[in-house]
Structure formats: C-alpha cells, structure tokens
Design an enzyme around this catalytic site. Structure first.
Site, PDB file in Angstrom:
ATOM      1  CB  ALA A  61      -1.026  -0.194   1.408  1.00 34.20           C
ATOM      2  N   GLY A 102       0.664  -5.890  -0.030  1.00 33.34           N
ATOM      3  CA  GLY A 102      -0.047  -5.700  -1.413  1.00 33.34           C
ATOM      4  C   GLY A 102       0.448  -6.123  -2.568  1.00 33.34           C
ATOM      5  CD  GLU A 105      -2.722  -8.937   0.041  1.00 32.47           C
ATOM      6  OE1 GLU A 105      -2.616  -7.599   0.199  1.00 32.47           O
ATOM      7  OE2 GLU A 105      -3.604  -9.515   0.858  1.00 32.47           O
ATOM      8  CD  GLU A 125      -0.276  -6.986   4.617  1.00 35.64           C
ATOM      9  OE1 GLU A 125       0.396  -7.913   5.126  1.00 35.64           O
ATOM     10  OE2 GLU A 125      -0.524  -6.825   3.411  1.00 35.64           O
TER      11      GLU A 125
END
Ligand code: NAI
Length: 699
Positions: A61, A102, A105, A125
């Site tokens: 992020a 992210g 991911e 996270e």
C-alpha cells in the site's frame, strides 16, 4: 505516470514506477489495469510481465494514501488483482528486491511468478495490527503451504525468495532468475514460453490442505496467545489461514475482508498505525528541509567513559564508526573499556555476536587522556558529570581543539544546552544528544535543539541517529526536555498516591496492568531514587510553592537509592532484578501518612492509571504549546521508545485522543477537587482545554 507500459516483441511489460518502493497508490493501480487492457487489446501481444522499477517490485500500500479516500478508490487492490486473474493472456510477475504486503498479494494474483534471488518477501500487515486484506491469507497458503504461509503472516517478517523457493512443493515461484540483473530478460523469455499455455493457472484454484489441520491450528493459536497477548491481529491471522483450508476460496476471501475491516477499528490497530506514522514524522523537522546538506560523520569522540559514555560509544562501534574516548585518568579509561568489553563478551557468549564482529568493534575503539588527540573527530559527545562547571571546562577545551565544523554534543539530561553552547565560540555547532540508559540498548534519543543550533547540525544528528538505529525526537531547551519534564509530574502523582493510601506495589501493579513496562516505583529503583531526590532539592529552592510528597525524600534519607544499593522502594537480591516488597518501607509510608493526619482511603486501579497517565498528558500539552515538541506524535514516540509506555496504546497523547480529550479534561477537573492533590497542576493546559472544547484531538 506511476506505471510504465512498453511492448518488447510479443510481451507487454507493465513497470510499476512510484518511488521509493512502488507503493500501490491509486495512479499506480490505474496504470496496471490500463496496461492490462492495452495488452489484451493488442493482437501482437501474447503475454504480459508486471515488474517494478528501481529498488522494489512493490512494498505494498502507498503510505501517502493511508487514511485517505484514495486508498479505497477504484480500482482498489482487490479489483486490480481480479483484473490480473481475468486477463485472457498470461500475466507473469517478475519480483525483485522488495515484494511485500499488497505487492505480494498482486504477485499472487498473477498466473506465474519469477523471482530474483535476494528478494525480501513478506506480508507485514500484522505489524500494523491488521491481517493482509487483498487475498494474502487465502492465496499464500495455497501457493506456499499452510505452515510456512502462516509463519510469514503471523510474524510479518520478510523471508528471502531463494529460501522460499526451496520449500518442497511450493508454487509461489515458478522460476528463480539467476540474478537480479538477469531478471528482466529471463522474465521476457519465461513470458514467451507460456504464451500459449491454457488454461492459465490461478493460485485461487490450488488446493489448500493441512494433514492435521485441527491439531495444527490449535497449536498455532496457543503459540500466538502467549506471544501477542495484547494484540488481536495475530490470532486473527490464524483464523483467516485456517479458513483457507476449510472454506471455498471466495468464502475465505469474504472472511478475510470481514476480519480486516473489524481490525481496522480496534484501538490496537489505530495505535500501531499511529506509531508507524509517528516514527516517520519524528525524523522530519518542520523548518529543516529534508535536502539540507549534512556534515560527514566518519569518526566520533566521547568524553567520559562512565555509564553513559560507554553505552554511547558502543552505538557507534556497532555501526562501524571509529570512537575515541577521553577521560581524566587512565584508571577511568580502563574501567570504561572493561565494561564495553564485558558487554560485548556477554553477547558473544549468547551467540548474538560473532567473534570477527567483536574483534572489528573493539578494533575501532581507542582511548586518550589528551584533548589534542580529538581534533580530527567529526563529532564529539560529552558524557561527564552533570555539573555546569565541569561541562564548562570540557566545552572550552573542545572549542580550543576541535576542527572547524565538528559537531559538539552534550548528553546532559537536565542542564541548559544554550548555556553549554555559550562556553564556545561556535554555538551553532553545539547540540544536545540525550541518550537513555542503557545507551546501547534504549531506542530513544532526544535531540536537543539549542537557540543557535545550525540546521545542518540538526539534520546531521538526525541522520547519525538513524545510522546507530535510534529513534530520534527533537526537543527544545527546557528543564528535563520532553521525557523527564513529563516524568516529574508522573512521579509527583505517584507520591501523592502513597500519601493518600496506596502502597508502591499497588501503584506499580495497576500501571503494569495498564501495560507500562514497569510501574513508577520499580522504575525509580532502576534509575536510582537519588536522581529524583537531587531534582526535588533543586525544586524546593526554585519553586518553593510547588507541592511534593515527602515520602521519597524519607526513603532516600535511609540510603535506599534502588537496585544499585540493593534497596529502594523494594528489596533486591544481588544479581537479580525482582522487586521484593519491604514491610519497613510500607510502615514508613504509613507513619508519614499518619503524621500528616491523613486517613488512608481505598484507591482504585482506574484512579491510579488516570492520575499518572493524565499527569503526563497535561504536562505534554504545555510542552506542545510552548513549542518544545513540534508534534503530539513526537511526545508519543518519546514515551513509547524511552519510558516503556505500552505500544498497543500508541503513547500518552494517542491514548488521551482515544479516551476523548473532553473526558480527560472532565476527569482532571475532578482531580483538582482533591485537597491532597495539586489543584493548580490539574488546571488543564490551555491547549488541552481548547482542543477538548472544540472536540478535537492532539494528533
Ligand atoms: P558517570 O558518573 O557514570 O560517568 C561520568 C564519567 O565522566 C566518569 O567516568 C568521570 O570520570 C568522567 N569525567 C568527569 N569529568 C570529566 C572531565 N572533565 N573530563 C573527562 N571525563 C570526565 O555518569 P553518567 O551516568 O554516565 O552520566 C554522564 C552524563 O550523562 C551526565 O550529564 C548525565 O546527566 C547524563 N545522563 C545520564 C543518564 C543516566 O541514566 N545515568 C541518562 C541520560 C543522561
């Protein structure tokens, strides 16, 4: 543009380009979906590579978007990953350097993954009080195996790509590139080799099983409970990964989402995100631009080889910077060096330090009795006795010998840095560097900015702090700076509580239950009760009207200075740190209470915590208003890194914000009614009163 699109033969390459770590901000996400559309519409393109420019594939992020609507704006990360999965042409993630959160991911959504060796792969996270929120908990166990995936998700720690590639049966990486340099070329070749493969493999379709699922997840839950008792996220990581083994993929995704959103609103998650931002903010000084040129620090001198001098020296030795220590007498030097050696040898024994590192560090250390030997040092840190007369002598000598441009720092904990600077003809080069004991361990460094301290000196000291792995917070000049000025009020409340009916153990227990690493009386015993005594004696002269409990003075009159004398508020067995309550101390407190004519009352843990924590908050509000600290979050960092304030509460200011400043002020007004307390102190600081009235927060 924060993502580039190029076509190389039959392969389209989408390159994330959002420095420093290709955070997946809105523009970058849009760049990916646009690129996918273009590539799928171009008949000449047969396959697609997604990679990252510069120093990362992607760090996840974009922290610049944290808390802003942009973070969720479409295409959000889930939509981007869906677009990747739905691409009719194969998408290959070419990951290198940093592939986290992210970023990982996104890679897991691609049909194939090729990795450069040395890539740091993580789902961090949990460190922000969350679980991965874009499929990480559902796809990583499928690609990597349940156990290694859960380990990564629960710890948040990075693992090198080459280690992950060795896990038997793993499907995280389809191929390891020979090197980071050859990654781009190998990715193109790989993309070409799979251009006609159909159906395209998707991680979501991979099986996810554990042979002894129930027993394993029970074991994992027990482990996590022990390790992370005040944080809800780690246990939720276990739930989410377990669901990957039990639910259909899309149901697992919905479960992950639900957990993610619920965690987002927990105080622990808010605290961790606050700290994440606070740490970054603390390194920035409002009127010192980030591109301020810094002075070079290639060698350091330390004056005084006592408790602090030795620890300070170790910080620089650990960072590979040579240190020269100066003392008045050879014996003092020998003693100081022996302590440093002992510290390193203890690490050596525990296997925390390798022999070659030990040799290297000791090799960087030299000593002298003569100031003239220091003249070439780029920075000198003074840690001699806490007396202005001694500091004056030292700084006059330093002014005489140090080369122009050298930084002259003092580790004073109470003295006026402006005055110290005035002993030299170069006050612009003088700054405070207030380390905390033990200086080689404690993360906090208060950087004291004198009236005349030059901006490049501040910038240099902040950079040096980073190099020696300290969290530096800038403080203006005042008595006690940020941390100790606040702790004085905290200690004063501790004293009143004893007078009104508490025992030291009761107060400590309440504060430790709140989450403090140590209650105030155990802390006093550790730091030395004589330090507070000396300060109070000064206060009795300077501020005769100020109210203090005399109990701590009585304790010091008995010579009970704390751990160093084997006795303080508690008793101590040599070599151990366990605090053993002492009946005589309790009797002393009771007698003193009786002599004041006070009938003891039962005081709740809630009142203890409120009085101690709000005393910090009120003093901090004054500090903020006076400009001694430039932001509330800096004060939180001081307390989190230097005073054992519980991480999951995010620091005193964040805690007060969460309670609501209006409520905090109401409680302070109630405390002001207590005739045994200090009504004047409990007048809310003007800044606090204003924020409370306006319904605002500190942060
Ligand atoms: P210490 O008493 O352990 O060490 C001071 C050393 O300075 C002694 O070895 C002494 O021989 C040497 N010294 C004294 N005058 C000198 C001179 N003119 N030239 C060269 N060496 C001289 O004291 P400690 O605890 O290390 O404190 C040093 C400074 O650090 C003080 O300013 C203190 O306020 C500050 N400080 C102390 C903390 C603590 O927890 N002990 C925490 C933060 C700051």
């Amino acid at each position: 543009m924060t993502a580039k699109y190029e076509v190389h033969g039959s392969v389209a390459v989408i390159t994330l380009d959002n420095p420093p770590v290709n955070g997946l901000g809105h523009a970058t996400r849009l760049g990916i979906t646009d690129g996918l559309q273009k590539a799928n519409a171009d008949a000449a393109v047969k396959s697609i590579v997604i990679t990252g420019a510069g120093k990362a594939f992607s760090g996840g992020a974009d922290i610049k978007e944290f808390g802003s609507p942009k973070a969720l704006a479409e295409p959000n990360l889930l939509s981007v990953i869906l677009a990747v999965e739905n691409s009719a042409k194969p998408v290959v993630a070419a990951v290198h350097s940093v592939c986290m959160g992210g970023g990982l991911e996104l890679a897991l959504g691609c049909h194939y993954r090729i990795a450069a060796p040395g890539t740091n792969v993580a789902l961090p996270e949990v460190k922000l009080g969350l679980i991965p929120g874009a499929g990480g908990t559902q796809r990583l166990p499928r690609a990597l195996g349940v156990e290694p995936a859960l380990n990564m998700i629960v710890s948040g720690e990075p693992v090198k790509s080459e280690l992950l590639a060795q896990i038997p049966g793993q499907k995280l990486f389809d191929k390891m590139a020979a090197s980071a340099e050859s990654l781009a070329e190998e990715a193109l070749a790989f993309a070409q080799s799979v251009s006609d493969t159909r159906p395209l493999p998707l991680v979501r379709n991979m099986p996810c099983k554990h042979p002894n699922g129930d027993a394993y997840f029970q074991f994992a839950r027990n482990m996590v409970k022990g390790m992370a008792k005040n944080f809800p996220a780690p246990a939720k990581c276990v739930d989410a990964v377990e669901s990957a083994t039990k639910k259909k993929f899309d149901d697992g995704m919905a479960f992950e989402r639900e957990i993610f959103i619920n965690l987002m609103w927990t105080p622990e998650c808010k605290a961790l995100r606050h700290i994440f931002a606070a740490e970054r903010a603390a390194s920035k000084i409002p009127d010192v631009p980030e591109d301020t040129p810094k002075r070079e620090i290639k060698s350091v001198a330390v004056i005084g080889a006592g408790t602090m001098g030795g620890g300070i020296a170790m910080n620089f030795l650990n960072a590979g910077i040579p240190v020269k220590m100066l003392e008045m007498k050879q014996e003092a030097l020998d003693k100081g060096i022996a302590t440093i050696r002992k510290n390193y040898e203890a690490q050596l024994k525990k296997g925390k330090l390798k022999q070659d590192k030990y040799d290297q560090r000791m090799g960087l250390l030299s000593t002298t009795l003569s100031y003239d030997d220091l003249k070439d040092a780029d920075m000198v840190i003074e840690a001699v006795f806490e007396e202005m007369g001694v500091k004056e002598k030292v700084f006059k000598e330093l002014d005489r010998v140090m080369k122009p441009g050298a930084i002259l720092a003092s580790n004073t904990s109470t003295l006026d840095v402006n005055k110290i600077a005035s002993f030299t003809k170069r006050p612009q080069d003088v700054v405070g560097m207030h380390f905390f004991s033990p200086a080689n361990v404690m993360k906090l460094l208060e950087v004291i900015r004198g009236e005349k301290t030059a901006k490049d000196v501040l910038a240099t000291v902040m950079a040096a702090a980073k190099k020696i792995k300290k969290t530096a917070v800038v403080s203006g000049v005042c008595d006690g700076f940020i941390g100790n000025r606040m702790i004085e009020q905290y200690g004063r409340q501790g004293g009143f509580l004893l007078d009104e009916g508490c025992t030291p153990a009761q107060v400590d227990k309440a504060m430790e239950k709140f989450g403090m690493a140590m209650g105030p009386f155990r802390m006093g015993d550790l730091a030395g009760n004589d330090i507070g005594w000396a300060i109070r004696k000064r206060r009795y002269q300077e501020k005769p009207g100020m109210k203090y409990s005399k109990t701590a003075d009585l304790l010091c009159e008995k010579g009970r200075f704390g751990q160093k004398t084997g006795a303080g508020w508690y008793d101590y067995v040599p070599g151990k740190r366990d605090a053993i309550p002492n009946a005589e101390v309790v009797k002393m407190i009771e007698d003193h209470r009786a002599s004041l004519g006070i009938t003891p009352r039962k005081i709740s843990d809630e009142e203890i915590v409120q009085r101690l924590v709000y005393s910090l908050v009120n003093e901090a509000a004054h500090i903020l208003e006076e400009g001694i600290a430039s932001r509330a979050s800096d004060i939180d960092m001081v307390y989190l890194m230097g005073y054992g304030f519980p991480i999951y509460r995010g620091g005193p200011m964040n805690y007060a914000d969460q309670i609501g400043l209006f409520n905090v002020v109401q409680t302070m007004k109630r405390f002001a009614q207590n005739p045994l307390d200090d009504a004047k102190f409990w007048q809310p600081a003007p800044l606090l009163a204003r924020l409370a009235a306006e319904g605002k927060t500190f942060n």
